[in-house]
Motif scaffolding. Structure first.
Motif, mmCIF file in Angstrom:
data_model
loop_
_atom_site.group_PDB
_atom_site.id
_atom_site.type_symbol
_atom_site.label_atom_id
_atom_site.label_comp_id
_atom_site.label_asym_id
_atom_site.label_seq_id
_atom_site.Cartn_x
_atom_site.Cartn_y
_atom_site.Cartn_z
ATOM 1 N N GLY A 155 0.835 -1.189 0.000
ATOM 2 C CA GLY A 155 0.000 0.000 0.000
ATOM 3 C C GLY A 155 0.872 1.240 0.000
ATOM 4 N N THR A 156 0.248 2.393 0.096
ATOM 5 C CA THR A 156 0.997 3.650 0.007
ATOM 6 C C THR A 156 1.495 4.149 1.356
ATOM 7 O OG1 THR A 156 -1.082 4.897 0.107
ATOM 8 C CG2 THR A 156 -0.213 4.375 -2.080
ATOM 9 N N GLY A 157 1.230 3.399 2.428
ATOM 10 C CA GLY A 157 1.760 3.782 3.739
ATOM 11 C C GLY A 157 0.671 4.161 4.718
ATOM 12 N N ARG A 158 0.876 3.780 5.966
ATOM 13 C CA ARG A 158 -0.098 4.066 7.023
ATOM 14 C C ARG A 158 -0.060 5.547 7.408
ATOM 15 N NH1 ARG A 158 4.095 1.346 8.026
ATOM 16 N NH2 ARG A 158 5.726 2.112 9.426
ATOM 17 N N PRO A 159 -1.045 6.024 8.168
ATOM 18 C CA PRO A 159 -0.997 7.402 8.655
ATOM 19 C C PRO A 159 0.275 7.671 9.457
ATOM 20 C CG PRO A 159 -3.171 6.474 9.000
ATOM 21 C CD PRO A 159 -2.296 5.340 8.528
ATOM 22 N N GLY A 160 0.903 8.799 9.229
ATOM 23 C CA GLY A 160 2.143 9.132 9.914
ATOM 24 C C GLY A 160 3.383 8.635 9.214
ATOM 25 N N ILE A 161 3.253 8.065 8.026
ATOM 26 C CA ILE A 161 4.409 7.534 7.310
ATOM 27 C C ILE A 161 5.423 8.630 7.003
ATOM 28 C CG2 ILE A 161 3.442 7.830 4.990
ATOM 29 C CD1 ILE A 161 5.458 4.786 6.177
ATOM 30 N N GLU A 162 4.958 9.878 6.895
ATOM 31 C CA GLU A 162 5.884 10.985 6.609
ATOM 32 C C GLU A 162 6.922 11.135 7.710
ATOM 33 O OE1 GLU A 162 2.044 11.668 4.491
ATOM 34 O OE2 GLU A 162 2.610 11.235 6.587
ATOM 35 N N ASP A 163 6.506 10.959 8.967
ATOM 36 C CA ASP A 163 7.457 11.069 10.080
ATOM 37 C C ASP A 163 8.521 9.983 9.988
ATOM 38 O OD1 ASP A 163 6.071 13.225 11.106
ATOM 39 O OD2 ASP A 163 4.837 11.987 12.440
ATOM 40 N N GLU A 164 8.107 8.780 9.627
ATOM 41 C CA GLU A 164 9.070 7.680 9.495
ATOM 42 C C GLU A 164 10.036 7.940 8.353
ATOM 43 O OE1 GLU A 164 9.121 2.822 8.854
ATOM 44 O OE2 GLU A 164 7.305 3.825 9.586
ATOM 45 N N LEU A 165 9.540 8.496 7.251
ATOM 46 C CA LEU A 165 10.424 8.825 6.129
ATOM 47 C C LEU A 165 11.467 9.862 6.537
ATOM 48 C CD1 LEU A 165 7.754 8.983 3.276
ATOM 49 C CD2 LEU A 165 9.444 7.177 3.631
ATOM 50 N N ARG A 166 11.037 10.874 7.298
ATOM 51 C CA ARG A 166 11.981 11.897 7.758
ATOM 52 C C ARG A 166 13.041 11.281 8.662
ATOM 53 N NH1 ARG A 166 7.011 14.621 8.664
ATOM 54 N NH2 ARG A 166 6.595 16.168 7.033
ATOM 55 N N GLU A 167 12.627 10.415 9.577
ATOM 56 C CA GLU A 167 13.572 9.772 10.499
ATOM 57 C C GLU A 167 14.625 8.960 9.751
ATOM 58 O OE1 GLU A 167 11.148 7.451 13.060
ATOM 59 O OE2 GLU A 167 10.240 9.192 14.060
ATOM 60 N N LYS A 168 14.232 8.365 8.644
ATOM 61 C CA LYS A 168 15.156 7.533 7.880
ATOM 62 C C LYS A 168 15.904 8.310 6.807
ATOM 63 C CE LYS A 168 12.699 3.171 8.525
ATOM 64 N NZ LYS A 168 12.008 3.611 9.730
ATOM 65 N N GLY A 169 15.658 9.616 6.730
ATOM 66 C CA GLY A 169 16.329 10.422 5.717
ATOM 67 C C GLY A 169 15.842 10.144 4.313
ATOM 68 N N LEU A 170 14.607 9.648 4.179
ATOM 69 C CA LEU A 170 14.040 9.338 2.869
ATOM 70 C C LEU A 170 13.165 10.496 2.391
ATOM 71 C CD1 LEU A 170 13.021 5.624 3.562
ATOM 72 C CD2 LEU A 170 14.973 6.432 2.225
ATOM 73 N N PRO A 171 12.999 10.647 1.097
ATOM 74 C CA PRO A 171 12.181 11.744 0.574
ATOM 75 C C PRO A 171 10.710 11.576 0.941
ATOM 76 C CG PRO A 171 12.836 10.251 -1.192
ATOM 77 C CD PRO A 171 13.617 9.844 0.013
ATOM 78 N N ILE A 172 10.047 12.702 1.164
ATOM 79 C CA ILE A 172 8.603 12.683 1.410
ATOM 80 C C ILE A 172 7.910 12.605 0.059
ATOM 81 C CG2 ILE A 172 6.681 13.843 2.527
ATOM 82 C CD1 ILE A 172 8.936 12.987 4.407
ATOM 83 N N VAL A 173 7.371 11.451 -0.236
ATOM 84 C CA VAL A 173 6.798 11.204 -1.558
ATOM 85 C C VAL A 173 5.317 11.578 -1.540
ATOM 86 C CG1 VAL A 173 6.441 9.475 -3.349
ATOM 87 C CG2 VAL A 173 8.421 9.310 -1.831
ATOM 88 N N PRO A 174 4.850 12.418 -2.481
ATOM 89 C CA PRO A 174 3.422 12.757 -2.547
ATOM 90 C C PRO A 174 2.573 11.510 -2.783
ATOM 91 C CG PRO A 174 4.725 14.207 -3.950
ATOM 92 C CD PRO A 174 5.631 13.106 -3.522
ATOM 93 N N PRO A 175 1.307 11.538 -2.328
ATOM 94 C CA PRO A 175 0.440 10.352 -2.460
ATOM 95 C C PRO A 175 0.353 9.805 -3.877
ATOM 96 C CG PRO A 175 -0.574 11.948 -0.999
ATOM 97 C CD PRO A 175 0.649 12.612 -1.551
ATOM 98 N N GLY A 176 0.266 10.692 -4.876
ATOM 99 C CA GLY A 176 0.168 10.199 -6.249
ATOM 100 C C GLY A 176 1.393 9.424 -6.677
ATOM 101 N N GLU A 177 2.578 9.879 -6.247
ATOM 102 C CA GLU A 177 3.814 9.160 -6.584
ATOM 103 C C GLU A 177 3.901 7.837 -5.840
ATOM 104 O OE1 GLU A 177 7.414 11.387 -6.402
ATOM 105 O OE2 GLU A 177 6.499 13.198 -7.241
ATOM 106 N N ARG A 178 3.374 7.798 -4.620
ATOM 107 C CA ARG A 178 3.375 6.537 -3.863
ATOM 108 C C ARG A 178 2.559 5.481 -4.611
ATOM 109 N NH1 ARG A 178 1.647 8.743 2.060
ATOM 110 N NH2 ARG A 178 2.976 10.607 2.053
ATOM 111 N N LEU A 179 1.443 5.879 -5.158
ATOM 112 C CA LEU A 179 0.633 4.952 -5.924
ATOM 113 C C LEU A 179 1.377 4.489 -7.170
ATOM 114 C CD1 LEU A 179 -2.160 3.732 -5.528
ATOM 115 C CD2 LEU A 179 -3.085 5.514 -7.015
#
Length: 268
Positions: free
Chosen positions: A97-121
């Motif tokens: 799936g495209t990620g649970r609620p709060g996935i943006e915080d986990e991406l920041r913690e891991k130094g990963l880009p914050i991907v917009p919902p459309g790109e996640r799909l």
């Protein structure tokens, strides 16, 4: 077509290994179809090796519930899924799936880009495409996609084998039932239901910590089942007859309690 019932258990390693291994074997012996792993690094070892271990312990299917597409490159997820399909003799199911609620915080913690919902799909689509290329003409790794919005539902109708609808625990059943019926009008495939509550208990890794079972019950939510196994079996049959759900996913904390339900309904 009425699809036969099957049942899965989400069982991250939250205990010592011998206890978890015993849980895997009980799940298999009780007639559950699938042992599933979430994609949360804080809870357990990585899903891939954990699922390979589970498949070696017992004769049951294994799968992810579900990979978050922004966490890793699509080709890496596809390669791991294909490898698990090969190593388990076709008993692996890719949940994504495209990620649970709060996935943006986990991406920041891991130094990963914050991907917009459309790109996640788009990452989900690319993962499935790469998996089909790796599988080739002689293998088909089943894919479950967690969806909600219209674009996600359209993608799932195109490429998925199973669909589950993301929902808040206290969301009334009517909205999810509408989504399910609308989806089945487009394509008839297996619908899975994530059930984090049984009676007054919550599976700790399947719903937010503050979710109140009483509020979930008052909303007539599909996220809860009765505590009594006979009543739970009746409600599960109702949900297949009235809505179309045939694959039910529970937390490991409920696996023993619901074993009589599984014994009665699995495969029927």
């Amino acid at each position: 077509m009425t699809r036969p019932f099957r049942f899965g258990v989400v069982a991250p390693i939250t205990t010592d290994l011998p206890t978890w291994r015993a849980c895997v074997r009980r799940v298999a012996d009780s007639g559950y179809s699938t042992l599933l792993m979430p994609d949360v690094p804080q809870w357990q070892p990585a899903p891939g090796p954990t699922l390979a271990t589970a498949a070696a312990l017992a004769d049951l299917r294994v799968g992810t519930w579900v990979y978050a597409s922004p966490i890793r490159p699509a080709w890496m997820t596809a390669w791991e899924a294909h490898s698990l399909s090969v190593l388990t003799d076709g008993r692996f199911e890719l949940g994504i799936g495209t990620g649970r609620p709060g996935i943006e915080d986990e991406l920041r913690e891991k130094g990963l880009p914050i991907v917009p919902p459309g790109e996640r799909l788009g990452q989900v689509r690319e993962t499935v495409r790469a998996l089909r290329d790796l599988d080739g003409p002689d293998r088909h790794t089943p894919v479950t996609i967690a969806v909600r919005g219209p674009n996600a539902r359209a993608l799932a109708a195109e490429v998925a084998d199973t669909v589950t609808f993301t929902q808040m625990p206290d969301e009334p059943r009517g909205e999810i039932a509408r989504l399910a019926r609308d989806f089945l009008a487009v394509r008839d495939l297996e619908l899975a239901l994530h059930v984090p509550f049984v009676g007054d208990a919550r599976a700790p890794f399947m719903a937010p910590p503050g979710a109140d079972p009483a509020a979930v019950r008052a909303a007539d939510s599909l996220a809860i089942l009765p505590d009594d196994p006979a009543a739970a079996a009746e409600e599960i049959q109702r949900r297949r007859e009235e809505i179309g759900f045939s694959y039910f996913v529970f937390g490991a904390d409920f696996a023993d309690k619901l074993a009589p339900v599984v014994a009665k309904l699995a495969g029927r």
